[in-house]
Design a protein around this motif. Structure first.
Motif, PDB file in Angstrom:
ATOM      1  N   GLY A   1      -1.894   5.681   1.220  1.00  0.00           N
ATOM      2  CA  GLY A   1      -3.330   5.924   1.119  1.00  0.00           C
ATOM      3  C   GLY A   1      -3.722   6.603  -0.171  1.00  0.00           C
TER       4      GLY A   1
ATOM      5  N   ASN B   1      -3.318   8.844   6.779  1.00  0.00           N
ATOM      6  CA  ASN B   1      -2.458   7.983   5.969  1.00  0.00           C
ATOM      7  C   ASN B   1      -1.066   7.780   6.540  1.00  0.00           C
TER       8      ASN B   1
ATOM      9  N   ARG C   1      -2.178   9.010  -1.573  1.00  0.00           N
ATOM     10  CA  ARG C   1      -1.835  10.430  -1.553  1.00  0.00           C
ATOM     11  C   ARG C   1      -0.317  10.603  -1.562  1.00  0.00           C
TER      12      ARG C   1
ATOM     13  N   GLY D   1       0.798  -1.214   0.000  1.00  0.00           N
ATOM     14  CA  GLY D   1       0.000   0.000   0.000  1.00  0.00           C
ATOM     15  C   GLY D   1       0.834   1.268   0.000  1.00  0.00           C
ATOM     16  N   THR D   2       2.084   1.171   0.453  1.00  0.00           N
ATOM     17  CA  THR D   2       2.984   2.319   0.507  1.00  0.00           C
ATOM     18  C   THR D   2       4.065   2.168  -0.545  1.00  0.00           C
TER      19      THR D   2
ATOM     20  N   THR E   1       3.469   4.527   7.935  1.00  0.00           N
ATOM     21  CA  THR E   1       2.181   4.322   7.295  1.00  0.00           C
ATOM     22  C   THR E   1       1.543   3.058   7.859  1.00  0.00           C
ATOM     23  N   ARG E   2       0.461   2.637   7.272  1.00  0.00           N
ATOM     24  CA  ARG E   2      -0.240   1.463   7.777  1.00  0.00           C
ATOM     25  C   ARG E   2       0.553   0.171   7.575  1.00  0.00           C
TER      26      ARG E   2
END
Length: 217
Positions: free
Chosen positions: A55, A177, A57, A28-29, A200-201
């Protein structure tokens, strides 16, 4: 709003081989290198600029002279980045230090998106002096800003920018995010130089800028 960079697709043949994506497709990142290099005028580089994508962005670190064209180059070769670099997403930029090769693209980051009616005020984080730098850039381009705003019917927010000075190590920015921490580093002869840790996540990314080894880094 759309994305102005989709209009540059016809230029792809002039760029040759595009940037390579080494990332895990399921991650995701992502980290996108828009430019690298030093003040030497290397025509194959665009000056320092790295983007952490979280996210969907973009969060920019440093603004080398080719930042605006570097975004277009990335989108041309990786169309999945088109939504990431939508004009409405060009908002947050972090400066490791205020050397000219890391900041000379700042006027372009602040004002080039406004040519296409970008709607967001920019938020610029960096060492002491960044507030003055941002304010002076906007003052220098008053004629251009006025022409776009009052004569071309653009919105009244997209040209605006706020500088945020980093005084100490710690969290300097956080949204849904990413959490961004500033870490004091060393880069002679500057008194203030920062690395940035993005949490990040699913990833932790640290961008140190240039300089020498330090406890902070």
């Amino acid at each position: 709003m759309g994305n102005v960079f989709s209009r540059t697709e016809y230029l792809a043949s002039q760029y040759g081989r595009g940037p390579t994506d080494f990332s895990d497709p399921d991650c995701g990142t992502k980290v996108v290198v828009l430019g690298s290099g030093n003040p030497f005028p290397n025509p194959l580089r665009r000056g320092p600029c790295v983007v952490v994508v979280a996210g969907g962005r973009p969060y920019f670190v440093d603004a080398g002279e080719g930042i605006w064209r570097g975004i277009a180059h990335a989108v041309i070769h990786h169309r999945n980045l088109e939504s990431v670099f939508d004009l409405a997403n060009l908002e947050h930029l972090f400066l490791t230090h205020l050397h000219c090769d890391h900041t000379v693209g700042l006027p372009s980051f602040l004002l080039s998106p406004y040519k296409f009616n970008a709607p967001k005020e920019k938020q610029i984080y960096g060492p002491p002096g960044v507030v003055e730098m941002v304010d002076h850039i906007l003052a220098a381009y008053t004629v251009d800003i006025d022409a776009a705003w009052t004569r071309s019917g653009h919105n009244s927010q997209g040209w605006r920018a706020t500088g945020h000075e980093i005084a100490a190590s710690g969290v300097v920015f956080e949204d849904g995010n990413v959490m961004v921490e500033a870490l004091k580093t060393e880069h002679a002869p500057l008194d203030d130089c920062w690395a940035f840790r993005f949490t990040t996540r699913d990833r932790v990314v640290v961008i140190g800028g240039d300089g020498c080894y330090s406890d902070g880094l």
